[in-house]
Design a protein around this motif. Structure first.
Motif, PDB file in Angstrom:
ATOM      1  N   MET A 142       0.832  -1.214   0.000  1.00 33.90           N
ATOM      2  CA  MET A 142       0.000   0.000   0.000  1.00 33.90           C
ATOM      3  C   MET A 142       0.866   1.264   0.000  1.00 33.90           C
ATOM      4  N   GLN A 143       1.960   1.243   0.750  1.00 35.07           N
ATOM      5  CA  GLN A 143       2.861   2.394   0.776  1.00 35.07           C
ATOM      6  C   GLN A 143       3.485   2.642  -0.588  1.00 35.07           C
ATOM      7  N   ARG A 144       3.887   1.560  -1.266  1.00 34.88           N
ATOM      8  CA  ARG A 144       4.541   1.732  -2.551  1.00 34.88           C
ATOM      9  C   ARG A 144       3.567   2.201  -3.632  1.00 34.88           C
ATOM     10  N   ILE A 145       2.340   1.757  -3.567  1.00 39.31           N
ATOM     11  CA  ILE A 145       1.340   2.260  -4.512  1.00 39.31           C
ATOM     12  C   ILE A 145       1.129   3.751  -4.283  1.00 39.31           C
ATOM     13  N   ALA A 146       0.979   4.149  -3.029  1.00 40.01           N
ATOM     14  CA  ALA A 146       0.771   5.562  -2.718  1.00 40.01           C
ATOM     15  C   ALA A 146       1.967   6.404  -3.146  1.00 40.01           C
ATOM     16  N   ALA A 147       3.169   5.866  -2.961  1.00 41.08           N
ATOM     17  CA  ALA A 147       4.372   6.619  -3.321  1.00 41.08           C
ATOM     18  C   ALA A 147       4.446   6.884  -4.820  1.00 41.08           C
ATOM     19  N   ARG A 148       3.854   6.022  -5.616  1.00 42.44           N
ATOM     20  CA  ARG A 148       3.881   6.179  -7.070  1.00 42.44           C
ATOM     21  C   ARG A 148       2.701   6.994  -7.586  1.00 42.44           C
ATOM     22  N   LEU A 149       1.826   7.431  -6.686  1.00 40.83           N
ATOM     23  CA  LEU A 149       0.633   8.178  -7.101  1.00 40.83           C
ATOM     24  C   LEU A 149       0.551   9.488  -6.316  1.00 40.83           C
ATOM     25  N   SER A 150       1.448  10.385  -6.588  1.00 47.53           N
ATOM     26  CA  SER A 150       1.458  11.682  -5.906  1.00 47.53           C
ATOM     27  C   SER A 150       0.140  12.413  -6.148  1.00 47.53           C
ATOM     28  N   GLY A 151      -0.425  12.931  -5.067  1.00 49.42           N
ATOM     29  CA  GLY A 151      -1.677  13.677  -5.170  1.00 49.42           C
ATOM     30  C   GLY A 151      -2.924  12.826  -5.134  1.00 49.42           C
ATOM     31  N   VAL A 152      -2.764  11.492  -5.038  1.00 54.50           N
ATOM     32  CA  VAL A 152      -3.903  10.581  -4.971  1.00 54.50           C
ATOM     33  C   VAL A 152      -4.002  10.032  -3.548  1.00 54.50           C
ATOM     34  N   GLN A 153      -5.172  10.139  -2.958  1.00 56.93           N
ATOM     35  CA  GLN A 153      -5.406   9.559  -1.626  1.00 56.93           C
ATOM     36  C   GLN A 153      -5.629   8.062  -1.789  1.00 56.93           C
ATOM     37  N   VAL A 154      -4.760   7.250  -1.199  1.00 58.25           N
ATOM     38  CA  VAL A 154      -4.860   5.796  -1.303  1.00 58.25           C
ATOM     39  C   VAL A 154      -5.335   5.247   0.034  1.00 58.25           C
ATOM     40  N   GLU A 155      -6.440   4.517   0.023  1.00 58.30           N
ATOM     41  CA  GLU A 155      -7.005   4.001   1.273  1.00 58.30           C
ATOM     42  C   GLU A 155      -7.807   2.741   1.004  1.00 58.30           C
ATOM     43  N   SER A 156      -8.104   2.018   2.069  1.00 53.88           N
ATOM     44  CA  SER A 156      -8.901   0.805   1.964  1.00 53.88           C
ATOM     45  C   SER A 156     -10.375   1.151   1.747  1.00 53.88           C
ATOM     46  N   THR A 157     -11.096   0.246   1.090  1.00 51.73           N
ATOM     47  CA  THR A 157     -12.544   0.423   0.962  1.00 51.73           C
ATOM     48  C   THR A 157     -13.215   0.422   2.327  1.00 51.73           C
ATOM     49  N   ALA A 158     -12.522  -0.100   3.349  1.00 47.96           N
ATOM     50  CA  ALA A 158     -13.089  -0.105   4.705  1.00 47.96           C
ATOM     51  C   ALA A 158     -13.400   1.304   5.176  1.00 47.96           C
ATOM     52  N   ALA A 159     -12.632   2.279   4.683  1.00 50.81           N
ATOM     53  CA  ALA A 159     -12.885   3.670   5.059  1.00 50.81           C
ATOM     54  C   ALA A 159     -14.221   4.167   4.536  1.00 50.81           C
ATOM     55  N   HIS A 160     -14.827   3.411   3.636  1.00 45.10           N
ATOM     56  CA  HIS A 160     -16.115   3.797   3.046  1.00 45.10           C
ATOM     57  C   HIS A 160     -17.181   2.746   3.345  1.00 45.10           C
ATOM     58  N   GLY A 161     -16.936   1.961   4.394  1.00 44.79           N
ATOM     59  CA  GLY A 161     -17.949   1.030   4.865  1.00 44.79           C
ATOM     60  C   GLY A 161     -18.065  -0.262   4.090  1.00 44.79           C
ATOM     61  N   VAL A 162     -17.062  -0.595   3.273  1.00 42.99           N
ATOM     62  CA  VAL A 162     -17.105  -1.822   2.476  1.00 42.99           C
ATOM     63  C   VAL A 162     -15.926  -2.701   2.885  1.00 42.99           C
ATOM     64  N   ASP A 163     -16.196  -3.873   3.421  1.00 41.14           N
ATOM     65  CA  ASP A 163     -15.150  -4.772   3.897  1.00 41.14           C
ATOM     66  C   ASP A 163     -14.263  -5.195   2.723  1.00 41.14           C
ATOM     67  N   PRO A 164     -12.962  -4.872   2.759  1.00 46.55           N
ATOM     68  CA  PRO A 164     -12.102  -5.161   1.606  1.00 46.55           C
ATOM     69  C   PRO A 164     -11.899  -6.642   1.346  1.00 46.55           C
ATOM     70  N   ASP A 165     -12.121  -7.484   2.360  1.00 46.05           N
ATOM     71  CA  ASP A 165     -11.886  -8.914   2.198  1.00 46.05           C
ATOM     72  C   ASP A 165     -13.030  -9.634   1.484  1.00 46.05           C
ATOM     73  N   PHE A 166     -14.197  -9.003   1.415  1.00 44.05           N
ATOM     74  CA  PHE A 166     -15.357  -9.716   0.879  1.00 44.05           C
ATOM     75  C   PHE A 166     -16.046  -8.979  -0.262  1.00 44.05           C
ATOM     76  N   VAL A 167     -15.362  -8.012  -0.863  1.00 44.15           N
ATOM     77  CA  VAL A 167     -15.971  -7.268  -1.972  1.00 44.15           C
ATOM     78  C   VAL A 167     -16.318  -8.216  -3.114  1.00 44.15           C
ATOM     79  N   GLU A 168     -15.393  -9.117  -3.454  1.00 43.08           N
ATOM     80  CA  GLU A 168     -15.654 -10.008  -4.592  1.00 43.08           C
ATOM     81  C   GLU A 168     -16.799 -10.972  -4.294  1.00 43.08           C
ATOM     82  N   ALA A 169     -16.812 -11.563  -3.110  1.00 38.13           N
ATOM     83  CA  ALA A 169     -17.914 -12.467  -2.776  1.00 38.13           C
ATOM     84  C   ALA A 169     -19.242 -11.716  -2.761  1.00 38.13           C
TER      85      ALA A 169
END
Length: 370
Positions: free
Chosen positions: A307-334
């Motif tokens: 996650m840190q390396r993705i954010a480092a390559r995307l200056s100006g983009v807020q990188v965060e888990s879907t959990a911050a928006h109420g969606v469990d990141p582990d079960f999005v596909e299911a």
């Protein structure tokens, strides 16, 4: 009225069966509330066979492939039943199961394109007593599409925001992006490169562990820039969307052909992590350069170094888990395959032609009544 659906998937990494019980509301299609979610481990020997098949291996016979289809279905049905028991929900309350199955081959560019997910839907329906929708990718392939990715419509329903351009990055076995422009426009999505499939396979080979917990082993190595350049020279990365991939494209054999032979194992792990970050960031910047927020889901969201390396390559983009928006990141596909089952039973298309490349919207899947 809200209705219960259950989604089942084992992804490219084949690291377990994800099961999600969700509440959907047909009067508000953006509502998809997770009631229970759990990951069920594969039998180790069965998992090894599935991983080998997914990487291009061949079954010993048609009998073996048929038995695998049945064994995967039994494992999926057991996962569904166990999830419902744990949640205290009777099978009779569930409108349908949406089962992705286990991909063992994905060939959208073959002379006769096809995709194959095993885990017989009839057997799941029989063992659970719940109507099951399966084989959800084949119709899109038949219509000229890639059969993947299929979840951008759900991403748009749950995570789009008209005030800022967003993207969703699923860090499963293969990484894929959903582009959510603002103001609202055409949703796009595509696979962007390897993620956990390569990282897990290399880790398991050299440490015996199924995955690199928290990216600690990768953090002990360094990026081999020469190797990274050779990996990124793969022509697949330069292909424009729509595109999809899988283990048959990015596997240890593919990696071995690009190794010089004197690399330290931890350095290779670190470089594979950087490959995931670099390919995902490059794809996002090329296809939606104005993105302001990147929402990550899938197993890779738990790897802080990634996650840190993705954010480092995307200056100006807020990188965060879907959990911050109420969606469990582990079960999005299911959750997504539960959502697709609802669309199929309602007679609505589940694919987005702009994403998959299909000639038009199609109702997906085969329905196996309870």
């Amino acid at each position: 009225m809200p209705t219960l659906f259950l989604g089942l998937i084992s992804g490219t990494s084949a690291d377990g069966i994800d099961a999600a019980l969700v509440e959907l509301d047909d009067t508000d299609r953006s509502r998809c509330r997770l009631l229970a979610g759990r990951t069920f481990p594969w039998d180790p020997d069965l998992r090894a066979t599935l991983v080998a098949l997914g990487q291009g291996g061949e079954p010993g016979s048609l009998d073996e492939l048929g038995e695998l289809d049945a064994r995967v279905a039994i494992a999926f049905a057991e996962a569904a039943n166990a999830l419902l028991r744990g949640a205290g929900v009777a099978a009779s309350r569930v409108a349908a199961i949406g089962s992705h199955g286990q991909t063992v081959r994905h060939r959208p560019h073959a002379t006769y394109p096809f995709t194959m997910q095993i885990g017989n839907g009839s057997r799941i329906a029989e063992l659970t007593g719940i109507t099951t929708v399966s084989d959800l990718r084949s119709r899109d392939i038949a219509a000229g599409g890639h059969g993947a990715p299929l979840l951008p419509a759900l991403h748009a329903a749950l995570l789009a925001n008209g005030d800022e351009p967003r993207a969703v990055l699923n860090l499963g076995g293969i990484a894929n992006l959903t582009l959510l422009p603002a103001p609202a426009g055409s949703v796009r999505g595509f696979d962007c490169g390897p993620a956990n499939a390569l990282l897990d396979a290399w880790c398991e080979r050299h440490t015996g562990e199924c995955y690199d917990a928290d990216g600690r082993w990768a953090a002990s190595g360094r990026v081999d820039e020469a190797l990274l350049r050779r990996l990124l020279d793969e022509p697949w990365f330069a292909m424009p969307p729509p595109k999809s991939s899988g283990r048959e494209q990015f596997h240890l054999g593919w990696l071995a052909r690009r190794l010089s032979g004197d690399e330290a194992a931890a350095d290779v792990q670190r470089t594979l992590l950087e490959l995931t970050a670099a390919s995902a960031a490059a794809a996002l910047l090329a296809q939606q350069p104005g993105t302001r927020r990147l929402l990550a889901c899938g197993g890779g969201v738990h790897n802080p170094l990634l996650m840190q390396r993705i954010a480092a390559r995307l200056s100006g983009v807020q990188v965060e888990s879907t959990a911050a928006h109420g969606v469990d990141p582990d079960f999005v596909e299911a959750m997504g395959f539960a959502w697709l089952a609802r669309e199929t039973l309602a007679g609505r298309p589940g694919n987005l032609p702009a994403v998959t490349g299909a000639t038009g919207p199609r109702i997906l899947g085969a329905i196996h009544p309870a």
